[in-house]
Design an enzyme around this catalytic site. Structure first.
Site, PDB file in Angstrom:
ATOM      1  N   ALA A 127      56.844  34.351  29.797  1.00  0.00           N
ATOM      2  CA  ALA A 127      55.751  33.402  30.060  1.00  0.00           C
ATOM      3  C   ALA A 127      55.633  32.348  28.962  1.00  0.00           C
ATOM      4  O   ALA A 127      55.306  31.191  29.236  1.00  0.00           O
ATOM      5  CB  ALA A 127      54.432  34.163  30.204  1.00  0.00           C
ATOM      6  N   CYS A 170      25.962  49.243  32.753  1.00  0.00           N
ATOM      7  CA  CYS A 170      25.182  50.469  32.981  1.00  0.00           C
ATOM      8  C   CYS A 170      25.375  50.897  34.433  1.00  0.00           C
ATOM      9  O   CYS A 170      25.037  50.131  35.360  1.00  0.00           O
ATOM     10  CB  CYS A 170      23.694  50.224  32.720  1.00  0.00           C
ATOM     11  SG  CYS A 170      22.694  51.667  33.145  1.00  0.00           S
ATOM     12  N   ASN A 221      57.472  34.713  36.441  1.00  0.00           N
ATOM     13  CA  ASN A 221      57.492  36.124  36.070  1.00  0.00           C
ATOM     14  C   ASN A 221      58.787  36.471  35.343  1.00  0.00           C
ATOM     15  O   ASN A 221      59.776  35.747  35.465  1.00  0.00           O
ATOM     16  CB  ASN A 221      57.350  36.975  37.348  1.00  0.00           C
ATOM     17  CG  ASN A 221      56.588  38.253  37.096  1.00  0.00           C
ATOM     18  OD1 ASN A 221      55.673  38.303  36.281  1.00  0.00           O
ATOM     19  ND2 ASN A 221      56.989  39.312  37.783  1.00  0.00           N
ATOM     20  N   GLN A 255      43.619  39.180  36.364  1.00  0.00           N
ATOM     21  CA  GLN A 255      43.478  40.621  36.551  1.00  0.00           C
ATOM     22  C   GLN A 255      43.319  41.280  35.180  1.00  0.00           C
ATOM     23  O   GLN A 255      43.007  42.456  35.096  1.00  0.00           O
ATOM     24  CB  GLN A 255      44.705  41.218  37.244  1.00  0.00           C
ATOM     25  CG  GLN A 255      44.981  40.645  38.607  1.00  0.00           C
ATOM     26  CD  GLN A 255      46.333  41.110  39.133  1.00  0.00           C
ATOM     27  OE1 GLN A 255      46.446  42.143  39.792  1.00  0.00           O
ATOM     28  NE2 GLN A 255      47.365  40.345  38.833  1.00  0.00           N
ATOM     29  N   HIS A 271      38.959  41.921  37.468  1.00  0.00           N
ATOM     30  CA  HIS A 271      38.996  43.362  37.194  1.00  0.00           C
ATOM     31  C   HIS A 271      38.132  43.733  36.006  1.00  0.00           C
ATOM     32  O   HIS A 271      38.292  44.806  35.439  1.00  0.00           O
ATOM     33  CB  HIS A 271      40.447  43.818  36.954  1.00  0.00           C
ATOM     34  CG  HIS A 271      41.276  43.788  38.209  1.00  0.00           C
ATOM     35  ND1 HIS A 271      42.647  43.907  38.191  1.00  0.00           N
ATOM     36  CD2 HIS A 271      40.932  43.650  39.510  1.00  0.00           C
ATOM     37  CE1 HIS A 271      43.100  43.850  39.431  1.00  0.00           C
ATOM     38  NE2 HIS A 271      42.082  43.676  40.254  1.00  0.00           N
TER      39      HIS A 271
END
Ligand code: BV8
Length: 230
Positions: free
Chosen positions: A216, A114, A198, A88, A106
């Site tokens: 991490a 453009c 996490n 992401q 993403h």
């Protein structure tokens, strides 16, 4: 051989100095999502949005990959089966850490798009409002970023990978943004084992078979070492 599909979020780049979105003081605390990460926000105030991404692009350009990025690249290189990384994140730290064929669902800070003709080119460090597209000359250059309400990239490819996954890992993501937050459900439905790495429980933690908490740079190298030792 087992296929591993990995989803990463801002947490994997946190220890490289790049801000996350929802941690205290995160990027969204400084700006309203609606103002800087939606097409409406860009139409309303393109200078604000270009400035928001120029600042992040400059920061990402000098950021270094951390042990978590490098560990995932090692897993890709040494695992006998396929290892697919879907991120992401819009930084290029996975690539800087040696990962291959990363899917940027993403978009990416280092690319421009453009809005008129769809042409893509390497983004300049600073993008100006009304910058002409190198292909069609229209003043429609925008960051090649997927904003809220826009369709993420490579979704067909991602769902095909998830349907064939034997192991799915989500690393450094709060599980609050869809469709990415729904990937664990897709993978589990396809029979994959699922693990969350996490700093703290994500919004979707209950959907994972296993969770490993911690930074991490510690949890990812440990996890990779265990996988490669088996
Ligand atoms: C779409 C680009 C459909 C911008 C981003 C109501 C319910 C459900 C869904 C929706 C809804 N209303 C609207 C929606 C859809 C919407 C959505 O999900 N909204 C949410 C807010 C509810 N989604 C969309 O609009 C998506 N598009 O749905 O299109 C469609 C269908 C048909 C036709 C057209 C369209 C598009 C979403 C993409 C938006 N763009 N990014 C930019 O980057 O500037 S989202 C943005 O959030 C980033 O991409 C980021 O990656 C993403 C998720 O955040 P995280 O990566 O998880 O980061 P976060 O800060 O949240 O969490 C960090 C985590 O790391 C934490 O858990 C923390 O504990 C951990 N951590 C911190 N430090 C460490 C650590 N972990 C380990 N080590 C550490 N050191």
């Amino acid at each position: 051989m087992e296929k591993i599909v990995i989803l990463t979020g801002a947490g994997i780049s946190a220890e490289s100095g790049l801000g996350t979105f929802r941690d205290a003081g995160g990027l969204w605390a400084q700006h309203r999502i609606e103002d800087v990460a939606t097409p409406e926000g860009f139409a309303r105030d393109p200078a604000l949005v270009q400035a928001f991404y120029n600042a992040r692009r400059a920061k990402a350009a000098t950021a270094r990959p951390n042990a978590a990025h490098v560990a995932l690249a090692r897993l890709q290189a040494d695992w006998p089966g396929a290892v697919v990384i879907v991120t992401q994140n819009v930084d290029d730290l996975h690539e800087k850490g040696g990962a291959q064929e990363v899917l940027h669902m993403h978009g990416r800070l280092d690319q421009a798009l453009c809005a008129a003709c769809g042409h893509r080119w390497p983004a300049p460090e600073e993008m100006e409002v009304g910058e002409p597209c190198p292909a069609c000359r229209a003043p429609s250059a925008r960051p090649d970023i997927v904003w809220f309400g826009e369709m993420p990239y490579d979704m067909d490819e991602v769902f095909a990978h998830l349907s064939g996954a034997d192991l799915f890992a989500a690393i450094g993501t709060s599980g609050q943004v869809y469709p990415a937050a729904g990937f664990v459900q897709e993978a589990a439905a396809a029979g994959a084992r699922t693990v969350e790495l996490n700093l703290e429980p994500s919004a979707t933690v209950s959907q994972f078979d296993e969770t490993r908490f911690g930074p991490a740079t510690r949890t990812v190298p440990e996890w990779v070492a265990e996988l490669l030792a088996d």
